[in-house]
Design a protein around this motif. Sequence first.
Motif, PDB file in Angstrom:
ATOM      1  N   GLY A  97     111.506  12.199  40.934  1.00  0.00           N
ATOM      2  CA  GLY A  97     111.905  12.594  39.622  1.00  0.00           C
ATOM      3  C   GLY A  97     111.894  14.173  39.566  1.00  0.00           C
ATOM      4  N   GLN A  98     112.460  14.767  38.439  1.00  0.00           N
ATOM      5  CA  GLN A  98     112.479  16.059  38.177  1.00  0.00           C
ATOM      6  C   GLN A  98     111.175  16.952  38.242  1.00  0.00           C
ATOM      7  OE1 GLN A  98     115.541  17.484  35.277  1.00  0.00           O
ATOM      8  NE2 GLN A  98     115.311  15.376  34.238  1.00  0.00           N
ATOM      9  N   ILE A  99     109.973  16.159  37.834  1.00  0.00           N
ATOM     10  CA  ILE A  99     108.867  16.706  38.121  1.00  0.00           C
ATOM     11  C   ILE A  99     108.211  16.876  39.543  1.00  0.00           C
ATOM     12  CG2 ILE A  99     106.229  16.576  37.541  1.00  0.00           C
ATOM     13  CD1 ILE A  99     107.227  15.625  34.662  1.00  0.00           C
ATOM     14  N   GLU A 100     108.371  15.901  40.162  1.00  0.00           N
ATOM     15  CA  GLU A 100     107.989  15.813  41.742  1.00  0.00           C
ATOM     16  C   GLU A 100     108.901  16.714  42.421  1.00  0.00           C
ATOM     17  OE1 GLU A 100     106.513  12.514  44.305  1.00  0.00           O
ATOM     18  OE2 GLU A 100     108.781  12.232  44.485  1.00  0.00           O
ATOM     19  N   SER A 101     110.175  16.716  41.956  1.00  0.00           N
ATOM     20  CA  SER A 101     111.194  17.878  42.644  1.00  0.00           C
ATOM     21  C   SER A 101     110.767  19.325  42.584  1.00  0.00           C
ATOM     22  CB  SER A 101     112.745  17.514  42.164  1.00  0.00           C
ATOM     23  OG  SER A 101     113.122  16.328  42.623  1.00  0.00           O
ATOM     24  N   CYS A 102     110.448  19.731  41.440  1.00  0.00           N
ATOM     25  CA  CYS A 102     110.042  20.765  41.093  1.00  0.00           C
ATOM     26  C   CYS A 102     108.856  21.336  41.764  1.00  0.00           C
ATOM     27  CB  CYS A 102     109.686  20.828  39.485  1.00  0.00           C
ATOM     28  SG  CYS A 102     109.083  22.862  39.000  1.00  0.00           S
ATOM     29  N   LEU A 103     107.927  20.488  41.872  1.00  0.00           N
ATOM     30  CA  LEU A 103     106.789  20.801  42.674  1.00  0.00           C
ATOM     31  C   LEU A 103     106.991  20.884  44.125  1.00  0.00           C
ATOM     32  CD1 LEU A 103     104.191  18.274  40.727  1.00  0.00           C
ATOM     33  CD2 LEU A 103     104.249  21.037  40.570  1.00  0.00           C
ATOM     34  N   SER A 104     108.015  20.174  44.440  1.00  0.00           N
ATOM     35  CA  SER A 104     108.213  20.024  46.087  1.00  0.00           C
ATOM     36  C   SER A 104     108.831  21.255  46.459  1.00  0.00           C
ATOM     37  CB  SER A 104     108.817  18.608  46.557  1.00  0.00           C
ATOM     38  OG  SER A 104     110.202  18.760  45.944  1.00  0.00           O
ATOM     39  N   GLU A 105     109.598  21.994  45.425  1.00  0.00           N
ATOM     40  CA  GLU A 105     110.408  23.363  45.692  1.00  0.00           C
ATOM     41  C   GLU A 105     109.369  24.259  45.598  1.00  0.00           C
ATOM     42  OE1 GLU A 105     113.860  22.818  42.971  1.00  0.00           O
ATOM     43  OE2 GLU A 105     114.301  21.138  44.382  1.00  0.00           O
ATOM     44  N   GLY A 106     107.938  24.332  45.412  1.00  0.00           N
ATOM     45  CA  GLY A 106     107.292  25.547  45.165  1.00  0.00           C
ATOM     46  C   GLY A 106     107.093  26.009  43.879  1.00  0.00           C
ATOM     47  N   GLY A 107     107.815  25.290  42.630  1.00  0.00           N
ATOM     48  CA  GLY A 107     107.609  25.390  41.294  1.00  0.00           C
ATOM     49  C   GLY A 107     106.581  24.863  40.613  1.00  0.00           C
ATOM     50  N   THR A 126     100.297  21.691  39.711  1.00  0.00           N
ATOM     51  CA  THR A 126     100.413  22.847  40.937  1.00  0.00           C
ATOM     52  C   THR A 126     101.034  21.511  42.113  1.00  0.00           C
ATOM     53  OG1 THR A 126      98.382  22.668  41.612  1.00  0.00           O
ATOM     54  CG2 THR A 126      99.409  24.678  40.218  1.00  0.00           C
ATOM     55  N   ALA A 127     100.721  20.460  41.938  1.00  0.00           N
ATOM     56  CA  ALA A 127     101.088  19.686  43.248  1.00  0.00           C
ATOM     57  C   ALA A 127     100.792  18.119  42.886  1.00  0.00           C
ATOM     58  CB  ALA A 127     100.132  19.930  44.391  1.00  0.00           C
ATOM     59  N   MET A 128     101.402  17.291  43.408  1.00  0.00           N
ATOM     60  CA  MET A 128     100.983  15.582  43.421  1.00  0.00           C
ATOM     61  C   MET A 128     101.094  15.100  44.725  1.00  0.00           C
ATOM     62  SD  MET A 128     104.053  13.941  41.260  1.00  0.00           S
ATOM     63  CE  MET A 128     103.985  15.021  39.599  1.00  0.00           C
ATOM     64  N   ASP A 129     100.476  13.982  44.825  1.00  0.00           N
ATOM     65  CA  ASP A 129     100.585  13.253  46.096  1.00  0.00           C
ATOM     66  C   ASP A 129     100.798  11.763  45.519  1.00  0.00           C
ATOM     67  OD1 ASP A 129      97.946  12.206  45.304  1.00  0.00           O
ATOM     68  OD2 ASP A 129      97.169  13.374  46.978  1.00  0.00           O
ATOM     69  N   GLU A 130     100.878  10.680  46.148  1.00  0.00           N
ATOM     70  CA  GLU A 130     101.064   9.314  45.763  1.00  0.00           C
ATOM     71  C   GLU A 130     100.015   8.912  44.816  1.00  0.00           C
ATOM     72  OE1 GLU A 130     101.436   6.818  48.925  1.00  0.00           O
ATOM     73  OE2 GLU A 130     103.296   7.648  49.913  1.00  0.00           O
ATOM     74  N   THR A 131      98.802   9.335  44.820  1.00  0.00           N
ATOM     75  CA  THR A 131      97.860   8.962  44.018  1.00  0.00           C
ATOM     76  C   THR A 131      97.316   9.756  42.848  1.00  0.00           C
ATOM     77  OG1 THR A 131      96.666   7.759  45.937  1.00  0.00           O
ATOM     78  CG2 THR A 131      95.347   7.790  43.938  1.00  0.00           C
ATOM     79  N   TRP A 132      97.507  11.289  43.104  1.00  0.00           N
ATOM     80  CA  TRP A 132      96.854  12.276  41.981  1.00  0.00           C
ATOM     81  C   TRP A 132      97.909  13.199  41.969  1.00  0.00           C
ATOM     82  CZ3 TRP A 132      92.042  11.008  40.252  1.00  0.00           C
ATOM     83  CH2 TRP A 132      91.264  10.329  41.067  1.00  0.00           C
ATOM     84  N   ARG A 193     110.451  27.537  38.362  1.00  0.00           N
ATOM     85  CA  ARG A 193     110.988  27.868  39.489  1.00  0.00           C
ATOM     86  C   ARG A 193     110.906  29.428  39.783  1.00  0.00           C
ATOM     87  NH1 ARG A 193     113.684  23.286  38.397  1.00  0.00           N
ATOM     88  NH2 ARG A 193     113.328  21.395  39.798  1.00  0.00           N
ATOM     89  N   ARG A 194     110.624  29.823  41.008  1.00  0.00           N
ATOM     90  CA  ARG A 194     110.809  31.278  41.352  1.00  0.00           C
ATOM     91  C   ARG A 194     112.137  31.259  41.857  1.00  0.00           C
ATOM     92  NH1 ARG A 194     107.144  36.000  44.237  1.00  0.00           N
ATOM     93  NH2 ARG A 194     109.030  37.419  44.301  1.00  0.00           N
ATOM     94  N   ILE A 195     113.069  32.098  41.490  1.00  0.00           N
ATOM     95  CA  ILE A 195     114.391  32.409  42.178  1.00  0.00           C
ATOM     96  C   ILE A 195     114.314  33.580  43.056  1.00  0.00           C
ATOM     97  CG2 ILE A 195     116.828  32.775  41.902  1.00  0.00           C
ATOM     98  CD1 ILE A 195     116.388  31.545  38.905  1.00  0.00           C
ATOM     99  N   SER A 196     114.739  33.272  44.295  1.00  0.00           N
ATOM    100  CA  SER A 196     114.586  34.605  45.217  1.00  0.00           C
ATOM    101  C   SER A 196     115.716  35.531  45.051  1.00  0.00           C
ATOM    102  CB  SER A 196     114.656  34.238  46.700  1.00  0.00           C
ATOM    103  OG  SER A 196     113.460  33.038  47.057  1.00  0.00           O
TER     104      SER A 196
END
Length: 196
Positions: A97-107, A126-132, A193-196
Motif C-alpha cells: 500500500g501507499q504507506i508501506e511504499s512511502c516507508l520503503s522509499e525512505g520517507g 519510520t519503518a514497518m515489517d510483517e509484524t510491527w 518524502r525527500r526529493i533529491s
Amino acid sequence: MYSPFNYQISEYDCVPTAITNAISFLFQRKEIPPMVIRHIYLYCLDTVGRDSRFGVGGTSKYAVRLVGNWLNSYRMKSFSVATQFLEKEQVSMEPGGQIESCLSEGGVVLCNILLTLRDEHYLMVTAMDETWIYCFDSYRRQFIRGMKGMARVIDEGDGRSANLKIRRDWAAQEQVNRFCLGPIPMRESLLIRRIS
C-alpha cells in the motif's frame, strides 16, 4: 548533523511536533530553512475549544492538509519534499500500500491513531515489517498498560530511533481501540518524502 527528535511540550502539540520530527528525520539541521519551522507552527494548533481558547483541541485535519500542501510547494536548493495527505480507505497498513511504499522509499508517515473514542494522536512511523510498525511517539511514555503486548515502548537509543512499536494487525483495526487507526471515516495520514 541530524537533530534528535523532540517531545511534545503540551498535551496538544503532537501534530507540529510530529511534522518537525519528520523534517528532522529527512534533513540535516543545516538543510532546514527557518521558514519551514515557522509555517508548521503557524498553521497547526488551529482548533478552538470552549471559551474561544485556540489549540485546546489540537490540530485539525484541514491544517495537516494545509501544512502538507505548503511543504509540497516550498522549494529551496537544499530543501524539497513531496507530501501526500491520505484519508479514509486510503489509510491502510496492507502490504504494497501507499504507506508501506512511502516507508520503503525512505520517507516517513505521520499517522493519526486513536487513544480513546475522543482522543486522537499523531505518531511518526519510520519503518514497518510483517509484524510491527515502528514509530516515534512524541508523547513521552515509560510504559503502556493493558495492551497485552500489542503496543510496546522500546528504547529510543540515539534519540533518532523509534520509541514505540505497534503490532501491524492491531493498528489496522477498524474498531475504536487504543493505538489503532480506527474506523475508516476517521482515518488520516500525511506521507512525506525527500526529493533529491
